[in-house]
Design an enzyme around this catalytic site. Structure first.
Site, PDB file in Angstrom:
ATOM      1  N   HIS A   1      30.265  14.289   2.929  1.00 38.01           N
ATOM      2  CA  HIS A   1      30.999  14.686   1.726  1.00 38.01           C
ATOM      3  C   HIS A   1      30.827  13.605   0.666  1.00 38.01           C
ATOM      4  O   HIS A   1      30.895  12.408   0.970  1.00 38.01           O
ATOM      5  CB  HIS A   1      32.490  14.863   2.034  1.00 38.01           C
ATOM      6  CG  HIS A   1      32.756  15.853   3.127  1.00 38.01           C
ATOM      7  ND1 HIS A   1      33.990  15.970   3.731  1.00 38.01           N
ATOM      8  CD2 HIS A   1      31.962  16.776   3.719  1.00 38.01           C
ATOM      9  CE1 HIS A   1      33.939  16.914   4.651  1.00 38.01           C
ATOM     10  NE2 HIS A   1      32.717  17.414   4.664  1.00 38.01           N
TER      11      HIS A   1
ATOM     12  N   GLU B   1      30.996   9.990   2.585  1.00 39.75           N
ATOM     13  CA  GLU B   1      31.613  10.017   3.909  1.00 39.75           C
ATOM     14  C   GLU B   1      30.578  10.475   4.947  1.00 39.75           C
ATOM     15  O   GLU B   1      30.619  11.606   5.431  1.00 39.75           O
ATOM     16  CB  GLU B   1      32.810  10.972   3.926  1.00 39.75           C
ATOM     17  CG  GLU B   1      33.953  10.573   2.994  1.00 39.75           C
ATOM     18  CD  GLU B   1      35.086  11.581   3.002  1.00 39.75           C
ATOM     19  OE1 GLU B   1      34.894  12.706   3.521  1.00 39.75           O
ATOM     20  OE2 GLU B   1      36.172  11.264   2.490  1.00 39.75           O
TER      21      GLU B   1
ATOM     22  N   GLU C   1      35.858  11.559  14.896  1.00 41.73           N
ATOM     23  CA  GLU C   1      35.821  12.838  14.190  1.00 41.73           C
ATOM     24  C   GLU C   1      36.131  13.993  15.141  1.00 41.73           C
ATOM     25  O   GLU C   1      36.471  13.792  16.299  1.00 41.73           O
ATOM     26  CB  GLU C   1      34.456  13.039  13.505  1.00 41.73           C
ATOM     27  CG  GLU C   1      34.462  12.764  12.003  1.00 41.73           C
ATOM     28  CD  GLU C   1      35.364  13.727  11.239  1.00 41.73           C
ATOM     29  OE1 GLU C   1      35.638  14.830  11.753  1.00 41.73           O
ATOM     30  OE2 GLU C   1      35.802  13.374  10.142  1.00 41.73           O
TER      31      GLU C   1
ATOM     32  N   ARG D   1      39.808  23.819   2.102  1.00 44.64           N
ATOM     33  CA  ARG D   1      38.620  23.103   2.561  1.00 44.64           C
ATOM     34  C   ARG D   1      37.472  24.031   2.953  1.00 44.64           C
ATOM     35  O   ARG D   1      36.432  23.554   3.395  1.00 44.64           O
ATOM     36  CB  ARG D   1      38.967  22.185   3.741  1.00 44.64           C
ATOM     37  CG  ARG D   1      39.859  21.009   3.353  1.00 44.64           C
ATOM     38  CD  ARG D   1      40.295  20.202   4.559  1.00 44.64           C
ATOM     39  NE  ARG D   1      41.236  19.150   4.171  1.00 44.64           N
ATOM     40  CZ  ARG D   1      40.896  17.886   3.930  1.00 44.64           C
ATOM     41  NH1 ARG D   1      39.639  17.521   4.027  1.00 44.64           N
ATOM     42  NH2 ARG D   1      41.819  16.995   3.602  1.00 44.64           N
TER      43      ARG D   1
ATOM     44  N   ARG E   1      31.202  19.084  -0.573  1.00 43.21           N
ATOM     45  CA  ARG E   1      31.319  18.999   0.883  1.00 43.21           C
ATOM     46  C   ARG E   1      30.077  19.462   1.650  1.00 43.21           C
ATOM     47  O   ARG E   1      30.026  19.286   2.867  1.00 43.21           O
ATOM     48  CB  ARG E   1      32.527  19.825   1.334  1.00 43.21           C
ATOM     49  CG  ARG E   1      33.843  19.308   0.795  1.00 43.21           C
ATOM     50  CD  ARG E   1      35.004  20.254   1.082  1.00 43.21           C
ATOM     51  NE  ARG E   1      35.165  20.557   2.499  1.00 43.21           N
ATOM     52  CZ  ARG E   1      35.766  19.759   3.367  1.00 43.21           C
ATOM     53  NH1 ARG E   1      36.250  18.595   2.971  1.00 43.21           N
ATOM     54  NH2 ARG E   1      35.884  20.103   4.631  1.00 43.21           N
TER      55      ARG E   1
ATOM     56  N   GLU F   1      29.008  11.076   8.430  1.00 39.76           N
ATOM     57  CA  GLU F   1      29.437  11.164   9.828  1.00 39.76           C
ATOM     58  C   GLU F   1      28.236  10.977  10.742  1.00 39.76           C
ATOM     59  O   GLU F   1      27.097  11.199  10.347  1.00 39.76           O
ATOM     60  CB  GLU F   1      30.101  12.517  10.080  1.00 39.76           C
ATOM     61  CG  GLU F   1      31.352  12.745   9.238  1.00 39.76           C
ATOM     62  CD  GLU F   1      31.839  14.183   9.244  1.00 39.76           C
ATOM     63  OE1 GLU F   1      33.007  14.405   8.864  1.00 39.76           O
ATOM     64  OE2 GLU F   1      31.054  15.085   9.598  1.00 39.76           O
TER      65      GLU F   1
ATOM     66  N   GLU G   1      35.110  16.518  -4.806  1.00 41.02           N
ATOM     67  CA  GLU G   1      34.517  16.317  -3.479  1.00 41.02           C
ATOM     68  C   GLU G   1      33.543  17.455  -3.194  1.00 41.02           C
ATOM     69  O   GLU G   1      33.959  18.602  -3.005  1.00 41.02           O
ATOM     70  CB  GLU G   1      35.601  16.265  -2.401  1.00 41.02           C
ATOM     71  CG  GLU G   1      35.037  16.069  -0.998  1.00 41.02           C
ATOM     72  CD  GLU G   1      36.079  16.241   0.094  1.00 41.02           C
ATOM     73  OE1 GLU G   1      35.751  16.001   1.263  1.00 41.02           O
ATOM     74  OE2 GLU G   1      37.218  16.647  -0.227  1.00 41.02           O
TER      75      GLU G   1
ATOM     76  N   GLU H   1      33.393   8.673  12.109  1.00 39.52           N
ATOM     77  CA  GLU H   1      33.314   8.505  10.660  1.00 39.52           C
ATOM     78  C   GLU H   1      33.878   7.145  10.277  1.00 39.52           C
ATOM     79  O   GLU H   1      34.908   6.714  10.806  1.00 39.52           O
ATOM     80  CB  GLU H   1      34.088   9.613   9.938  1.00 39.52           C
ATOM     81  CG  GLU H   1      34.029   9.507   8.417  1.00 39.52           C
ATOM     82  CD  GLU H   1      34.753  10.648   7.709  1.00 39.52           C
ATOM     83  OE1 GLU H   1      35.474  10.383   6.734  1.00 39.52           O
ATOM     84  OE2 GLU H   1      34.601  11.809   8.142  1.00 39.52           O
TER      85      GLU H   1
ATOM     86  N   ASP I   1       0.846  -1.198   0.000  1.00 36.87           N
ATOM     87  CA  ASP I   1       0.000   0.000   0.000  1.00 36.87           C
ATOM     88  C   ASP I   1       0.877   1.241   0.000  1.00 36.87           C
ATOM     89  O   ASP I   1       1.457   1.611   1.020  1.00 36.87           O
ATOM     90  CB  ASP I   1      -0.915  -0.015   1.232  1.00 36.87           C
ATOM     91  CG  ASP I   1      -1.784   1.233   1.342  1.00 36.87           C
ATOM     92  OD1 ASP I   1      -1.783   2.051   0.393  1.00 36.87           O
ATOM     93  OD2 ASP I   1      -2.457   1.395   2.370  1.00 36.87           O
TER      94      ASP I   1
END
Length: 442
Positions: free
Chosen positions: A243, A130, A187, A314, A333, A132, A331, A194, A52
């Protein structure tokens, strides 16, 4: 591994599998399942298992509720933590009674965008996620508290990292289920962890994220802990991201790599990044889909707030890891683990393909720390911000035809409606901060 119907029936008998969970994902990213006894397995493998759909978030109305689950045989796995009356699972695609794919099935939406990539000549999208998570203690009733399991920091180990045993058992369980684990560590924030697993094609990667969440929560529970993928469970510390490392392939060739380029990046990679940057503010509603997501996207906690890229820095939302050749990748982020992984990968791919299709120019990289730049400097550099809250992100989503097209009319309408309700509930709620701030002041 690849399985046939005969393989699955044989393994189920040999391992005394008594129940099978036919799993699928609703629009908000929550895993759902229909559990069947072994006696119904053959029927399920013949795509004849009905459920359903009117009771599932973002699916269909009550007057058109019958839907079918088509198991992906290659997702067969027996849960290692159940030793008696063993339980297995199959991840399913959702179909309508007339045999057509359901337009609101997140897994089907990702497959549809992948077909667009194939039309442009790309044979695969590889993704290395990745996700976390935090580990909190539970109370005497087993309910989660906000008491952290440890006060460890980045790469700490026992006895400071009190989540080490739980994390190790999660890794062993994942390996039993076919994951190739690359790393596991504490982390930055207290209680935050992580576990990184090897990249896979986009659909398998999204399946793995969903399986990963289930395993983490299950094993944590066995240790008397509560695992949460909430993006920002605590004020004043880093939130949890997801990420997403991604690349496109043509056969065995990485379409993002160019050995003659100064950064080792092909024009395809640059156009792909340009597409993601162009649509970043609209994508945020999908990659950062909750009210809480935007408590993470603030300066000072390593989460990207600004729409920019760099080969190493970063602070922008896109970074280029150092590996080259087959490992060349982008990557992204800003996504967080509350995102529906199928939809998040679908909209990122759609944005990247728009950049490739239209040969969008990539802005210059931002190699300065954006967090310490003034607003005037960011404007001068042409660096926009990601949306400040869910409401702004939803507005950006509706304005972006490319990303709306990725979702399709059905998923877009239902997702927007659900998130509007979430925002309105949050907006009208009186929060503890307001009482602490105003109750005695006024």
């Amino acid at each position: 591994m690849s399985y046939t119907k005969e393989d699955i029936m044989r393994i189920a008998k040999e391992q005394n599998v008594r129940f099978i969970r036919l799993q699928f994902t609703d629009l908000l990213g929550t895993i759902k399942n229909v559990e069947i006894p072994f006696s119904q397995l053959e029927k399920a493998l013949d795509n004849k298992m009905m459920f359903d759909g009117s009771s599932i978030e973002g699916y269909v109305r009550i007057e058109e509720s019958d839907m079918y689950l088509y198991p992906d045989l290659d997702t067969w796995v027996v849960f290692p933590w159940v030793t008696e009356d063993r339980v297995a699972r199959l991840i399913c695609d959702v179909y309508m009674p007339d045999g057509t794919p359901f337009a609101g099935d997140p897994r089907g939406i990702l497959k549809r965008v992948l077909r667009e990539a194939e039309e442009l000549g790309f044979t695969a999208m590889n993704v290395g996620p990745e996700p976390e998570f935090f580990l909190f203690k539970t109370d005497e009733k087993g309910d989660p508290t906000t008491e952290l399991n440890d006060q460890g920091g980045y790469f700490d180990l026992a006895p400071t990292d009190l989540g080490e045993n739980c994390r190790r058992e999660i890794v062993l369980t994942l390996e039993e289920m076919g994951f190739e684990i690359e790393a596991s560590h504490h982390e930055v924030a207290p209680g935050q962890h992580e576990i990184d697993f090897k990249y896979a094609d986009a659909v398998k990667a999204a399946d793995q994220i969903q399986t990963f969440k289930l395993v983490v929560k299950t094993i944590a529970r066995q240790h008397g802990l509560h695992a949460t993928f909430m993006p920002k469970p605590l004020y004043g510390v880093n939130g949890s991201g997801m990420h997403c490392h991604q690349s496109l392939f043509v056969g065995g060739t990485n379409a993002f790599y160019d050995k003659d380029d100064k950064l080792g990046l092909s024009d395809t990679a640059r156009h792909y990044m340009a597409g993601i940057l162009k649509h970043a503010r609209a994508i945020a509603a999908i990659t950062n889909p909750t009210v809480n997501s935007y408590k993470r996207l603030v300066p000072g906690y390593e989460a990207p707030c600004y729409v920019a890229w760099s080969a190493s820095n970063r602070s922008p939302m896109i970074r280029i890891p150092a590996s080259r050749g087959l490992s060349t990748r982008v990557e992204v982020r800003n996504p967080d683990p509350a995102a529906n992984p199928y939809l998040a990968l679908a909209v990122m791919l759609k944005a990247g393909l728009d950049g490739i299709r239209n040969k969008l120019p990539l802005p210059a990289p931002t190699d300065r720390n954006i967090y310490v730049m003034t607003e005037e400097e960011r404007i001068e550099e042409g660096i926009p911000s990601l949306p400040a809250d869910l409401k702004e992100a939803l507005s950006e989503l509706l304005r972006d035809e490319v990303i709306c097209d990725a979702l399709g009319d059905h998923a877009l309408a239902h997702f927007y409606e659900l998130k509007e309700i979430e925002w309105d509930m949050y907006r009208t709620q009186v929060h503890q901060w307001e009482r602490d701030q105003y109750l005695t002041l006024y």
